[in-house]
Scaffold this motif. Structure first.
Motif, PDB file in Angstrom:
ATOM      1  N   LEU A   2     -12.517  10.355 -28.840  1.00 21.55           N
ATOM      2  CA  LEU A   2     -12.631  11.507 -27.947  1.00 21.55           C
ATOM      3  C   LEU A   2     -13.714  12.458 -28.444  1.00 21.55           C
ATOM      4  N   PHE A   3     -14.455  13.042 -27.479  1.00 25.21           N
ATOM      5  CA  PHE A   3     -15.485  14.037 -27.792  1.00 25.21           C
ATOM      6  C   PHE A   3     -15.509  15.106 -26.712  1.00 25.21           C
ATOM      7  N   GLY A   4     -15.974  16.297 -27.064  1.00 23.82           N
ATOM      8  CA  GLY A   4     -16.283  17.351 -26.116  1.00 23.82           C
ATOM      9  C   GLY A   4     -15.147  17.730 -25.175  1.00 23.82           C
ATOM     10  N   ASP A   5     -15.508  17.938 -23.906  1.00 31.23           N
ATOM     11  CA  ASP A   5     -14.545  18.404 -22.902  1.00 31.23           C
ATOM     12  C   ASP A   5     -13.379  17.439 -22.725  1.00 31.23           C
ATOM     13  N   GLU A   6     -13.646  16.131 -22.819  1.00 36.27           N
ATOM     14  CA  GLU A   6     -12.574  15.143 -22.681  1.00 36.27           C
ATOM     15  C   GLU A   6     -11.576  15.277 -23.836  1.00 36.27           C
ATOM     16  N   HIS A   7     -12.075  15.529 -25.018  1.00 37.05           N
ATOM     17  CA  HIS A   7     -11.204  15.726 -26.175  1.00 37.05           C
ATOM     18  C   HIS A   7     -10.303  16.943 -25.947  1.00 37.05           C
ATOM     19  N   VAL A   8     -10.892  18.045 -25.526  1.00 34.52           N
ATOM     20  CA  VAL A   8     -10.127  19.272 -25.258  1.00 34.52           C
ATOM     21  C   VAL A   8      -9.067  19.011 -24.199  1.00 34.52           C
ATOM     22  N   ARG A   9      -9.454  18.364 -23.107  1.00 32.90           N
ATOM     23  CA  ARG A   9      -8.531  18.119 -21.996  1.00 32.90           C
ATOM     24  C   ARG A   9      -7.329  17.292 -22.448  1.00 32.90           C
ATOM     25  N   ARG A  10      -7.591  16.188 -23.127  1.00 37.30           N
ATOM     26  CA  ARG A  10      -6.498  15.317 -23.561  1.00 37.30           C
ATOM     27  C   ARG A  10      -5.598  16.017 -24.585  1.00 37.30           C
ATOM     28  N   TYR A  11      -6.191  16.771 -25.471  1.00 39.00           N
ATOM     29  CA  TYR A  11      -5.439  17.521 -26.482  1.00 39.00           C
ATOM     30  C   TYR A  11      -4.499  18.507 -25.799  1.00 39.00           C
ATOM     31  N   GLU A  12      -5.039  19.288 -24.862  1.00 34.11           N
ATOM     32  CA  GLU A  12      -4.225  20.291 -24.184  1.00 34.11           C
ATOM     33  C   GLU A  12      -3.120  19.653 -23.340  1.00 34.11           C
ATOM     34  N   GLU A  13      -3.435  18.561 -22.669  1.00 34.64           N
ATOM     35  CA  GLU A  13      -2.442  17.880 -21.824  1.00 34.64           C
ATOM     36  C   GLU A  13      -1.267  17.343 -22.635  1.00 34.64           C
ATOM     37  N   TRP A  22      -8.102  12.718 -35.637  1.00 38.25           N
ATOM     38  CA  TRP A  22      -9.380  12.257 -35.125  1.00 38.25           C
ATOM     39  C   TRP A  22      -9.997  11.243 -36.077  1.00 38.25           C
ATOM     40  N   GLU A  23     -11.278  11.056 -35.968  1.00 34.90           N
ATOM     41  CA  GLU A  23     -12.026  10.092 -36.773  1.00 34.90           C
ATOM     42  C   GLU A  23     -11.795  10.317 -38.265  1.00 34.90           C
ATOM     43  N   LYS A  24     -11.598   9.234 -39.001  1.00 29.87           N
ATOM     44  CA  LYS A  24     -11.372   9.264 -40.451  1.00 29.87           C
ATOM     45  C   LYS A  24     -10.153  10.116 -40.823  1.00 29.87           C
ATOM     46  N   GLY A  25      -9.246  10.341 -39.863  1.00 28.89           N
ATOM     47  CA  GLY A  25      -8.030  11.101 -40.123  1.00 28.89           C
ATOM     48  C   GLY A  25      -8.206  12.606 -40.113  1.00 28.89           C
ATOM     49  N   ALA A  26      -9.377  13.094 -39.733  1.00 27.37           N
ATOM     50  CA  ALA A  26      -9.617  14.537 -39.720  1.00 27.37           C
ATOM     51  C   ALA A  26      -8.750  15.206 -38.646  1.00 27.37           C
ATOM     52  N   LYS A  43     -14.112  26.286 -24.669  1.00 24.82           N
ATOM     53  CA  LYS A  43     -13.182  25.578 -25.541  1.00 24.82           C
ATOM     54  C   LYS A  43     -13.883  24.488 -26.326  1.00 24.82           C
ATOM     55  N   PHE A  44     -13.447  24.357 -27.595  1.00 29.81           N
ATOM     56  CA  PHE A  44     -14.084  23.418 -28.506  1.00 29.81           C
ATOM     57  C   PHE A  44     -13.031  22.734 -29.361  1.00 29.81           C
ATOM     58  N   ALA A  45     -13.165  21.444 -29.548  1.00 29.75           N
ATOM     59  CA  ALA A  45     -12.324  20.671 -30.460  1.00 29.75           C
ATOM     60  C   ALA A  45     -13.036  20.642 -31.811  1.00 29.75           C
ATOM     61  N   LEU A  46     -12.384  21.173 -32.844  1.00 25.89           N
ATOM     62  CA  LEU A  46     -13.026  21.330 -34.148  1.00 25.89           C
ATOM     63  C   LEU A  46     -12.131  20.849 -35.283  1.00 25.89           C
ATOM     64  N   ILE A  47     -12.738  20.275 -36.293  1.00 27.13           N
ATOM     65  CA  ILE A  47     -12.027  19.885 -37.506  1.00 27.13           C
ATOM     66  C   ILE A  47     -11.550  21.151 -38.212  1.00 27.13           C
ATOM     67  N   TYR A  48     -10.341  21.074 -38.751  1.00 25.64           N
ATOM     68  CA  TYR A  48      -9.810  22.243 -39.450  1.00 25.64           C
ATOM     69  C   TYR A  48      -9.030  21.825 -40.693  1.00 25.64           C
ATOM     70  N   GLN A  49      -8.743  22.822 -41.498  1.00 27.18           N
ATOM     71  CA  GLN A  49      -7.794  22.709 -42.602  1.00 27.18           C
ATOM     72  C   GLN A  49      -7.004  24.009 -42.646  1.00 27.18           C
ATOM     73  N   GLU A  50      -5.768  23.894 -43.074  1.00 28.54           N
ATOM     74  CA  GLU A  50      -4.949  25.089 -43.269  1.00 28.54           C
ATOM     75  C   GLU A  50      -5.211  25.605 -44.671  1.00 28.54           C
TER      76      GLU A  50
END
Length: 134
Positions: A2-13, A22-26, A43-50
């Motif tokens: 998943l990338f971009g707008d499609e990633h955001v859409r599927r995540y939110e749904e 995501w990729e490599k477990g990120a 809206k943006f799908a971004l790698i994060y850490q707590e």
């Protein structure tokens, strides 16, 4: 993948059931900023850490010479919305610096080693952003 707008859409749904890991477990979160020119939600799908109860993201743009649009948006208005899986909340974004940035950079590069390569490709210091729940 998943990338971009499609990633955001599927995540939110799916409240992150699809798209959080995501990729490599990120892990991925969804960041919503106000467009600095349009005032519209972006809206943006971004790698994060707590980290210490906050969330950390990196404004890498793949090592491009300019900051990503989402980073410019949050500089104009640091109040953002965040979704981590089903948890949705308002946060205030701030750019880490000094020793804090160095510590967080190491943490983020551990989950996404490409960040170190991105930094080598650009003269700008890639911002590390802390999202603090409000």
């Amino acid at each position: 993948m998943l990338f971009g707008d499609e990633h955001v859409r599927r995540y939110e749904e799916t409240n992150g059931e699809v798209g959080h890991d995501w990729e490599k477990g990120a892990p991925i979160l969804i960041l919503t900023t106000k467009g600095r020119k349009t005032g519209e939600d972006r809206k943006f799908a971004l790698i994060y850490q707590e980290h210490e109860g906050n969330y950390v993201i990196v404004a890498s743009k793949g090592g491009a010479p300019v900051h990503p649009g989402w980073y410019l948006n949050l500089q104009a208005d640091p109040e953002v919305r965040v979704q981590v899986k089903a948890d949705k909340f308002t946060a205030r974004a701030r750019t880490a610096d000094g020793a804090e940035r160095a510590e967080l950079w190491t943490k983020m590069a551990a989950v996404w080693p490409d960040y170190d390569e991105y930094q080598k490709k650009t003269d700008r210091e890639i911002p590390v952003v802390v999202l603090e729940r409000v």
